[in-house]
Design a protein around this motif. Structure first.
Motif, PDB file in Angstrom:
ATOM      1  N   LEU A   1      46.800  42.915  51.267  1.00  0.00           N
ATOM      2  CA  LEU A   1      47.527  42.073  50.328  1.00  0.00           C
ATOM      3  C   LEU A   1      48.792  42.741  49.815  1.00  0.00           C
ATOM      4  O   LEU A   1      49.319  42.363  48.772  1.00  0.00           O
TER       5      LEU A   1
ATOM      6  N   GLY B   1      37.739  48.373  44.461  1.00  0.00           N
ATOM      7  CA  GLY B   1      37.845  47.169  45.288  1.00  0.00           C
ATOM      8  C   GLY B   1      36.534  46.669  45.849  1.00  0.00           C
ATOM      9  O   GLY B   1      36.525  45.981  46.868  1.00  0.00           O
TER      10      GLY B   1
ATOM     11  N   LEU C   1      40.231  44.117  41.979  1.00  0.00           N
ATOM     12  CA  LEU C   1      39.900  43.459  43.241  1.00  0.00           C
ATOM     13  C   LEU C   1      40.202  44.315  44.465  1.00  0.00           C
ATOM     14  O   LEU C   1      39.486  44.258  45.464  1.00  0.00           O
ATOM     15  N   LEU C   2      41.263  45.102  44.396  1.00  0.00           N
ATOM     16  CA  LEU C   2      41.780  45.741  45.603  1.00  0.00           C
ATOM     17  C   LEU C   2      41.353  47.202  45.740  1.00  0.00           C
ATOM     18  O   LEU C   2      41.287  47.950  44.764  1.00  0.00           O
TER      19      LEU C   2
ATOM     20  N   ALA D   1      38.958  43.931  56.010  1.00  0.00           N
ATOM     21  CA  ALA D   1      39.703  43.723  54.766  1.00  0.00           C
ATOM     22  C   ALA D   1      40.925  42.864  55.035  1.00  0.00           C
ATOM     23  O   ALA D   1      41.304  42.624  56.191  1.00  0.00           O
ATOM     24  N   GLN D   2      41.525  42.386  53.968  1.00  0.00           N
ATOM     25  CA  GLN D   2      42.833  41.741  54.034  1.00  0.00           C
ATOM     26  C   GLN D   2      43.846  42.667  53.388  1.00  0.00           C
ATOM     27  O   GLN D   2      43.577  43.242  52.329  1.00  0.00           O
TER      28      GLN D   2
ATOM     29  N   GLU E   1      36.038  43.037  52.536  1.00  0.00           N
ATOM     30  CA  GLU E   1      35.032  42.013  52.752  1.00  0.00           C
ATOM     31  C   GLU E   1      33.691  42.580  52.293  1.00  0.00           C
ATOM     32  O   GLU E   1      33.204  43.572  52.837  1.00  0.00           O
TER      33      GLU E   1
ATOM     34  N   TYR F   1      44.053  46.624  49.532  1.00  0.00           N
ATOM     35  CA  TYR F   1      43.169  45.966  50.491  1.00  0.00           C
ATOM     36  C   TYR F   1      42.032  45.226  49.792  1.00  0.00           C
ATOM     37  O   TYR F   1      41.325  45.800  48.950  1.00  0.00           O
ATOM     38  N   ARG F   2      41.843  43.971  50.155  1.00  0.00           N
ATOM     39  CA  ARG F   2      40.704  43.212  49.652  1.00  0.00           C
ATOM     40  C   ARG F   2      39.568  43.342  50.659  1.00  0.00           C
ATOM     41  O   ARG F   2      39.582  42.743  51.734  1.00  0.00           O
TER      42      ARG F   2
ATOM     43  N   ALA G   1      37.910  35.778  41.500  1.00  0.00           N
ATOM     44  CA  ALA G   1      39.134  35.521  42.263  1.00  0.00           C
ATOM     45  C   ALA G   1      39.025  34.252  43.092  1.00  0.00           C
ATOM     46  O   ALA G   1      40.036  33.621  43.422  1.00  0.00           O
TER      47      ALA G   1
ATOM     48  N   TYR H   1      44.264  42.379  40.426  1.00  0.00           N
ATOM     49  CA  TYR H   1      44.361  43.310  41.551  1.00  0.00           C
ATOM     50  C   TYR H   1      43.824  44.699  41.194  1.00  0.00           C
ATOM     51  O   TYR H   1      43.329  45.422  42.070  1.00  0.00           O
TER      52      TYR H   1
ATOM     53  N   HIS I   1      35.332  39.687  42.550  1.00  0.00           N
ATOM     54  CA  HIS I   1      35.447  38.963  43.811  1.00  0.00           C
ATOM     55  C   HIS I   1      35.078  37.493  43.639  1.00  0.00           C
ATOM     56  O   HIS I   1      35.728  36.607  44.207  1.00  0.00           O
TER      57      HIS I   1
END
Length: 326
Positions: free
Chosen positions: A174, A294, A146-147, A171-172, A155, A152-153, A120, A143, A117
């Motif tokens: 992606l 992730g 990270l995901l 989350a984001q 938080e 999903y990334r 990135a 990824y 994290h």
């Protein structure tokens, strides 16, 4: 000592070697003799790793250059002074760079994946972060670490909501950016470039769209064009990765009841946060929870007292505030 001496080109021997595309064996010997040379810019302003990427260097050489100029301390993730070799490597388009990124993140080799994290978000001199400049190969390697569930990334912080039976994480999403022109065309079964109210209402839930935002002030029989539809979707969702809330539920029965209730009662998105139907499979979510993917492992240790989250998920459109903030 010779590896540290400035040459007639006003470079270090390592710099001359990479500029002349010397054999990788020689370049690796020079890196080993004076690792700091990999962090120093050449007379032309470039880093050795830039020239090696341009020469399609192997992952072994790219990794050797990357290891001596990582932006974080491997032990605890403390930021270090660096020359942006990490950014150069993730931006490079040769296969050696992609494999080097994969290897340095691997927990069985480089071990930097635990700091993904922070990595990135490392920025270059122009303020662009690693994900912003990454080419496809290194991005895929990033990824993997990270995901959550390859999409999903999360938080990294306390859960947005937590109870005995579930928790909610911001989350984001992606996943590939939604193509609203494509969505319109799929809904436009008459192929006339227009959608009626019933067409939008029937399909809106699949992308988490509030149909009332389209029809505010409209007559019952009003239609909408593709251009207007795409514009409204971008205003509602933003033209960036979508913010979502991942709800992880302990009990499969409770998860099934909530999923069925959302489908059966056609809940009004003005009052109930809509769930998104396009999401990873149940097995994929369960596996991501099992391995703590992730950053879920970090959240579990720091904020959940080591307790395992539920493996049954509902992904919701993220609101601007939660109930505690209202």
């Amino acid at each position: 000592v010779a590896a540290k001496e400035i040459t007639a080109t006003n470079n270090l021997p390592l710099h001359d070697a990479v500029n002349m595309n010397a054999s990788e064996g020689i370049i690796l010997l020079l890196v080993d003799a004076y690792p700091q040379a990999a962090k120093k810019r050449m007379e032309n302003g470039r880093l050795p790793i830039d020239a090696c990427a341009e020469n399609n260097a192997s992952d072994e050489l790219m990794l050797a250059l990357l290891k001596v100029d990582m932006p974080l301390r491997i032990e605890d993730g403390t930021p270090l002074q660096h020359s942006c070799s990490w950014i150069s490597c993730v931006a490079a388009q040769n296969e050696g760079a992609a494999v080097a990124v994969q290897r340095i993140l691997s927990m069985s080799e480089g071990g930097f994946g635990k700091h993904i994290h922070a990595l990135a978000d490392v920025c270059d001199d122009e303020g662009r972060n690693a994900l912003c400049v990454a080419s496809s190969g290194p991005r895929s390697a990033i990824y993997e670490h990270l995901l959550f569930s390859d999409r999903y990334r999360l938080e990294i912080g306390p859960p947005e909501h937590r109870s005995k039976t579930s928790l909610v994480l911001r989350a984001q999403d992606l996943d590939e950016q939604a193509d609203y022109c494509d969505i319109f065309d799929n809904w436009d079964i008459k192929n006339n470039g227009k959608l009626a109210r019933q067409d939008v209402v029937a399909n809106a839930d699949s992308i988490g769209l509030d149909p009332e935002l389209i029809w505010q002030g409209a007559e019952e029989n009003e239609i909408i064009t593709k251009e207007d539809f795409v514009g409204i979707c971008k205003r509602q969702f933003g033209d960036v990765p979508r913010n979502v809330a991942v709800k992880l539920i302990q009990s499969k029965d409770q998860w099934e009841r909530e999923c069925n209730a959302r489908k059966e009662f056609n809940l009004d998105p003005k009052y109930v946060v809509p769930a998104l139907s396009n999401m990873p499979s149940e097995d994929a979510i369960a596996e991501a929870v099992r391995v703590g993917g992730g950053g879920l492992d970090i959240i579990k240790e720091k904020f959940l007292g080591g307790n395992q989250p539920g493996k049954h998920a509902i992904v919701l459109v993220a609101g601007n505030r939660n109930l505690q903030q209202i």
